[in-house]
Design an enzyme around this catalytic site. Structure first.
Site, PDB file in Angstrom:
ATOM      1  N   GLY A 142      75.641  73.814  36.086  1.00 44.18           N
ATOM      2  CA  GLY A 142      75.432  75.227  36.362  1.00 44.18           C
ATOM      3  C   GLY A 142      74.211  75.801  35.690  1.00 44.18           C
ATOM      4  O   GLY A 142      73.477  75.118  34.968  1.00 44.18           O
TER       5      GLY A 142
ATOM      6  N   GLY B  46      72.759  77.109  33.044  1.00 44.93           N
ATOM      7  CA  GLY B  46      73.064  77.207  31.620  1.00 44.93           C
ATOM      8  C   GLY B  46      72.147  78.124  30.850  1.00 44.93           C
ATOM      9  O   GLY B  46      72.476  78.536  29.732  1.00 44.93           O
ATOM     10  N   ARG B  47      70.979  78.436  31.416  1.00 42.56           N
ATOM     11  CA  ARG B  47      70.062  79.378  30.760  1.00 42.56           C
ATOM     12  C   ARG B  47      69.255  80.175  31.780  1.00 42.56           C
ATOM     13  O   ARG B  47      68.299  80.853  31.423  1.00 42.56           O
ATOM     14  CB  ARG B  47      69.115  78.630  29.833  1.00 42.56           C
ATOM     15  CG  ARG B  47      68.338  77.524  30.537  1.00 42.56           C
ATOM     16  CD  ARG B  47      67.467  76.786  29.581  1.00 42.56           C
ATOM     17  NE  ARG B  47      66.898  75.596  30.207  1.00 42.56           N
ATOM     18  CZ  ARG B  47      65.998  74.816  29.634  1.00 42.56           C
ATOM     19  NH1 ARG B  47      65.565  75.111  28.426  1.00 42.56           N
ATOM     20  NH2 ARG B  47      65.533  73.760  30.254  1.00 42.56           N
TER      21      ARG B  47
ATOM     22  N   ASP C 164      71.516  67.867  40.845  1.00 42.97           N
ATOM     23  CA  ASP C 164      71.424  69.282  40.488  1.00 42.97           C
ATOM     24  C   ASP C 164      69.973  69.750  40.443  1.00 42.97           C
ATOM     25  O   ASP C 164      69.710  70.948  40.287  1.00 42.97           O
ATOM     26  CB  ASP C 164      72.120  69.555  39.153  1.00 42.97           C
ATOM     27  CG  ASP C 164      71.572  68.695  38.025  1.00 42.97           C
ATOM     28  OD1 ASP C 164      71.716  67.469  38.108  1.00 42.97           O
ATOM     29  OD2 ASP C 164      71.003  69.254  37.066  1.00 42.97           O
TER      30      ASP C 164
ATOM     31  N   ASP D  82      63.085  72.926  39.311  1.00 38.91           N
ATOM     32  CA  ASP D  82      63.509  72.538  37.958  1.00 38.91           C
ATOM     33  C   ASP D  82      62.544  71.532  37.327  1.00 38.91           C
ATOM     34  O   ASP D  82      62.784  70.324  37.330  1.00 38.91           O
ATOM     35  CB  ASP D  82      64.928  71.976  37.970  1.00 38.91           C
ATOM     36  CG  ASP D  82      65.962  73.078  38.162  1.00 38.91           C
ATOM     37  OD1 ASP D  82      65.561  74.247  38.237  1.00 38.91           O
ATOM     38  OD2 ASP D  82      67.161  72.771  38.245  1.00 38.91           O
TER      39      ASP D  82
END
Length: 683
Positions: free
Chosen positions: A183, A185-186, A379, A389
């Site tokens: 998920g 997370g930041r 992910d 990402d």
């Protein structure tokens, strides 16, 4: 045969969704597994990807306060039941919203953690324009407060209502193994905004904005080092025409110290994308057997992100032979099923194929420009086909197909060579998550299937159909990938048309030569762009010209400089003949035609790319030496990568001073110590 430099074979196992929803429906007791090879097959060319809608006037736009905002994602998907409304989350003390397992939800309402004295380091003018934000608004307090997470756009504090930030729930396979719930997370999404000039909707998100329920054992923060890297590369890829998430701004948090390998300064990147959904969003739902949320998420993706079921690709003329089929049409009604029973395609199959096609195009562009993501977990694989990402990414220096920029990737899983196969491996995981929906064919909307799932007597036929559809999608993926790769490589070599012989005689031989002689990947194409065909009229001339492709410290690969000159010279002769064939007349090419070819090559072969050693230098100068202007200069070069020079020029109607010495260093040979750098996932 496709050279091993571009695409490696991979064995892919297909294990279809075997769990029913958690609401008590009976799970299937069995599922077959299927092993497939990603075979090598040559497709026909695909048409160039259009550049898109023209950019709006640079002087247009509104303040970040006034651009249109929406919260479609949170209005149509399932919220974390612990905070069923934004008000429930907002009244909870911020320090109490921390890591935990979140079930039966697509997201959690969560606001950024307030930060003290944020310093806006840089913005991307291109990002400002594409979001419809007026130039100069970055100097306002409300802009800085928004991109630092200190201002909630759309939320009425007094009434306790309005639009509210959120973090996604997803899982993922990391280095091939299931990692469970991951998920955002930041990362915390603020809102969606649609640019009125382009009609493109983006989701604005802050990375490094604080703890969320998905932070696991981390701190919800991002360091300045990795934030600079993401800020720069996001805009660099976009300027090269490679689908990518974007970066609006980079903000330093001087009061925030972050522990990684050492204590580092914190930062926030305000980034945006058409969607931040990734394969991992489906992974977690499949692992938990949540059929209802899988269907809901797929419907949202098709209707709200892709713009409707009718935008998805119709069935190919022959799905088993995609290279012999024309490009798929669009406009199929959502309730229509196409094809024979054993491979009938419903709307969810069309959605799966669209995702595969988009990712095939993107990874082909990575390979053609020598870009490596470094961590292609599920992910980190976009459902929209975006580069996403950015951790230990890199652009190729001296060509090595086994190079990975990730120093934690001991098995080279995410090396340059493996990227196309790994993306397909990830797409098969998506196929598993969507397996029931794919295999249900025309029965996908029947009440019994929707509410109760798959009965035992249906299982065998459903699984066989889904396996067939996933396999056919794999063939389509390969065809789209190879077609796009050929298109870009043809353009990078200055050719008008692709010939099948080009693949081995030009593409493959060039990559083999680059690898053997350790030649720089992107410098080769840029320097080739400036070579005149008249300069290659003899064997001696070609071998003499070969030296421009060598590093100043000489040929570091096999054979030494003499053999290197011969090998590059022989390749230049094959290339020369093909250029004359495409651009010339009766075995000759005019100076005018050759000049046109040179100009065409320089428009697709960048003069500047943000290499690892350049980014390391920028990080040092910003973090240790407190420089700021260097970020604006690198952004100018990143946004205009095909220019011959930048200093003293005019960009977007404004004079640009620049730094000539800096530009020369950054576009010349890579320092020996700076070649093929690696870094960690720590950010």
């Amino acid at each position: 045969m496709l050279p091993r430099r571009i695409l490696s074979r991979s064995n892919t196992r297909i294990a279809l969704l075997t769990n029913s929803s958690s609401s008590g429906t009976r799970p299937l007791q069995r599922a077959r597994q299927l092993q497939r090879h990603l075979s090598v097959q040559q497709p026909t060319m695909v048409a160039p990807v259009p550049d898109g809608v023209a950019a709006p006037d640079a002087d247009a736009g509104a303040s970040i306060n006034d651009i249109p905002k929406s919260w479609s994602y949170t209005s149509k998907l399932a919220a974390d039941t612990l905070y069923p409304t934004p008000a429930d989350s907002h009244k909870t003390p911020r320090e109490q919203i921390g890591p935990r397992q979140v079930r039966d939800a697509h997201f959690t309402w969560v606001r950024p953690q307030p930060v003290k004295d944020p310093e806006l380091l840089a913005v991307s003018p291109a990002a400002m324009r594409d979001l419809g934000i007026r130039a100069g608004d970055e100097k306002s307090d409300h802009f800085v407060a928004t991109v630092a997470g200190n201002k909630l756009q759309g939320w009425d504090e007094k009434k306790g209502e309005g639009g509210y930030p959120w973090a996604q729930c997803y899982g993922g396979f990391q280095f091939g193994s299931w990692a469970g719930q991951l998920g955002d997370g930041r990362a915390i999404s603020l809102f969606e905004t649609t640019n009125s000039a382009t009609a493109v909707r983006y989701e604005l998100q802050l990375k490094g904005a604080g703890l969320t329920p998905y932070s696991r054992f981390a701190d919800g923060k991002a360091v300045l080092r990795s934030s600079i890297r993401e800020f720069v590369v996001s805009e660099a890829l976009n300027a090269l025409g490679i689908p990518t998430t974007r970066a609006l701004s980079l903000t330093l948090l001087p009061d925030t110290k972050v522990r990684r390998e050492t204590i580092e300064p914190g930062a926030i990147v305000a980034r945006f994308a058409q969607t931040w959904l990734r394969i991992g969003n489906f992974d977690i739902l499949r692992a938990r057997g949540d059929r209802k949320l899988i269907r809901q998420l797929a419907t949202y993706l098709a209707e709200d992100v892709f713009g409707g079921w009718d935008t998805l690709p119709a069935r190919l003329q022959d799905p088993d032979k995609p290279t012999e089929s024309p490009a798929p049409q669009r406009g199929v009604p959502s309730d229509k099923t196409e094809g024979p029973s054993e491979s009938a395609e419903n709307r969810f199959t069309r959605l799966y194929r669209e995702i595969a096609r988009r990712n095939a195009l993107t990874v082909a562009q990575w390979q053609a420009y020598g870009f490596m993501n470094g961590v292609l977990n599920t992910d980190n694989t976009s459902l929209y086909g975006l580069s996403i990402d950015f951790g230990p990414f890199a652009f190729m220096d001296n060509f090595d197909p086994m190079y990975t920029p990730n120093h934690d990737d001991d098995l080279l899983r995410y090396s340059y060579r493996n990227q196309p196969s790994i993306i397909w491996w990830n797409l098969v995981r998506l196929g598993e998550s969507l397996g029931e929906l794919l295999g249900a064919a025309e029965g996908v909307d029947e009440d019994k299937f929707v509410n109760e799932g798959v009965s035992e007597d249906q299982a065998s036929g459903l699984i066989a159909r889904a396996e067939k559809l996933i396999t056919q999608t794999g063939e389509e993926y390969k065809a789209v990938f190879l077609g796009e790769y050929k298109r870009i490589m043809t353009a990078r070599l200055g050719l008008k048309n692709f010939k099948e012989s080009d693949f081995e005689e030009l593409f493959s031989e060039l990559l083999d030569t680059m690898e053997a002689l350790e030649l720089d990947f992107n410098l080769f194409f840029r320097r080739l762009s400036g070579v005149k065909i008249a300069e290659l009229d003899s064997e001696h001339a070609r071998q003499d010209k070969a030296s421009i492709f060598f590093y100043q410290d000489g040929v570091t690969g096999f054979g030494g400089e003499e053999e290197g000159r011969k090998r590059v010279g022989a390749w230049l002769e094959r290339w020369r003949l093909r250029v004359i064939e495409d651009w010339g007349d009766d075995s000759k090419i005019s100076e005018e035609a050759d000049a046109q070819r040179t100009d065409a090559m320089k428009r697709v072969n960048p003069n500047f790319i943000p290499r690892g050693w350049i980014l390391d230098e920028i990080i040092r100068r910003v973090e240790k030496e407190k420089e700021r202007d260097v970020l604006d200069r690198v952004m100018t070069m990143v946004l205009n990568p095909f220019e011959e020079s930048w200093a003293g020029r005019e960009f977007n109607g404004k004079a640009y001073e620049g730094d000539k010495e800096e530009e020369t260093r950054w576009t010349s040979d890579v320092p020996k110590i700076g070649r093929a750098l690696q870094c960690s996932c720590s950010s």
